[in-house]
Design a protein around this motif. Sequence first.
Motif, PDB file in Angstrom:
ATOM      1  N   GLY A 175       3.779   8.533  -1.086  1.00 56.71           N
ATOM      2  CA  GLY A 175       3.631   8.473  -2.529  1.00 56.71           C
ATOM      3  C   GLY A 175       3.021   9.722  -3.135  1.00 56.71           C
ATOM      4  N   HIS A 217       0.849  -1.188   0.000  1.00 57.76           N
ATOM      5  CA  HIS A 217       0.000   0.000   0.000  1.00 57.76           C
ATOM      6  C   HIS A 217       0.885   1.238   0.000  1.00 57.76           C
ATOM      7  CE1 HIS A 217      -3.044   2.941   1.119  1.00 57.76           C
ATOM      8  NE2 HIS A 217      -2.248   3.325   2.096  1.00 57.76           N
ATOM      9  N   ASP A 218       0.686   2.095  -0.988  1.00 54.19           N
ATOM     10  CA  ASP A 218       1.438   3.357  -1.037  1.00 54.19           C
ATOM     11  C   ASP A 218       0.796   4.357  -0.085  1.00 54.19           C
ATOM     12  OD1 ASP A 218       1.816   2.641  -4.379  1.00 54.19           O
ATOM     13  OD2 ASP A 218       3.558   3.190  -3.181  1.00 54.19           O
ATOM     14  N   ARG A 244       9.425  -0.389  -3.785  1.00 51.02           N
ATOM     15  CA  ARG A 244       9.395  -1.424  -4.811  1.00 51.02           C
ATOM     16  C   ARG A 244      10.791  -1.996  -5.056  1.00 51.02           C
ATOM     17  NH1 ARG A 244       5.213   1.653  -5.084  1.00 51.02           N
ATOM     18  NH2 ARG A 244       3.277   0.984  -6.079  1.00 51.02           N
ATOM     19  N   TYR A 268       7.545   6.627  -4.586  1.00 44.19           N
ATOM     20  CA  TYR A 268       6.998   5.365  -5.085  1.00 44.19           C
ATOM     21  C   TYR A 268       8.053   4.277  -5.286  1.00 44.19           C
ATOM     22  CZ  TYR A 268       2.650   7.882  -6.103  1.00 44.19           C
ATOM     23  OH  TYR A 268       1.492   8.621  -6.002  1.00 44.19           O
TER      24      TYR A 268
END
Length: 201
Positions: A175, A169-170, A185, A181
């Motif tokens: 984000g 969940h950003d 990742r 972002y």
Amino acid sequence: QQMLRSVDERMHPWAGSGRDREHWFADLDLKVFGRGDRAEYLFWVGCTGAMIDRNIAVTRATAKVLTAGGVDFAVLGAEEACSGDPARRTGSELGFQTCAKTNIETFARYGVRKIITTCPHCFNSLKNDYRELGANYAVFHHTELIAELLKDGRVPLKPEPVAGGVTFHDPCYLGRYNQGYEPPRQILQGNEGLLKIKIVA
């Protein structure tokens, strides 16, 4: 109202918390500014990271990763106050400014210029809101530093199979408001493609 009273009276929003700000690291060998230690970074823990059990696990893990990666950091312990974000977001500008000015004075006392934090709300406040009060710090979300440590091979990962999928969940304040972002990742994928993830915008 109870949250705002707690911020005003105790400098944290958790009325029912039985934890103090030093409980989480009592068994860890960490630098503490108030004990005379100095460091390149302040690891800003935040109220939730210090007082809520499931978040304490994240705080401890982050401290261990930073230590393993050779990051020079210290904590404030009992001298840390609420960032003021909960007060500002619920309309108490006085509560925000009281917390912020308390922290800014503490940072000045210890010469803090670089800050690491796990909390997206604290990240946004320290990076952006505090500038309104004349304070300007280099603020890093912990995922930024950990992604760099992985990239440099300073914290190697041991690939292990992961059953099922992984959902990330950003957080809005990482984000949407601060464009953070990519680092989460990069960590999930790891040096060796630890997790095969599908990015869904």
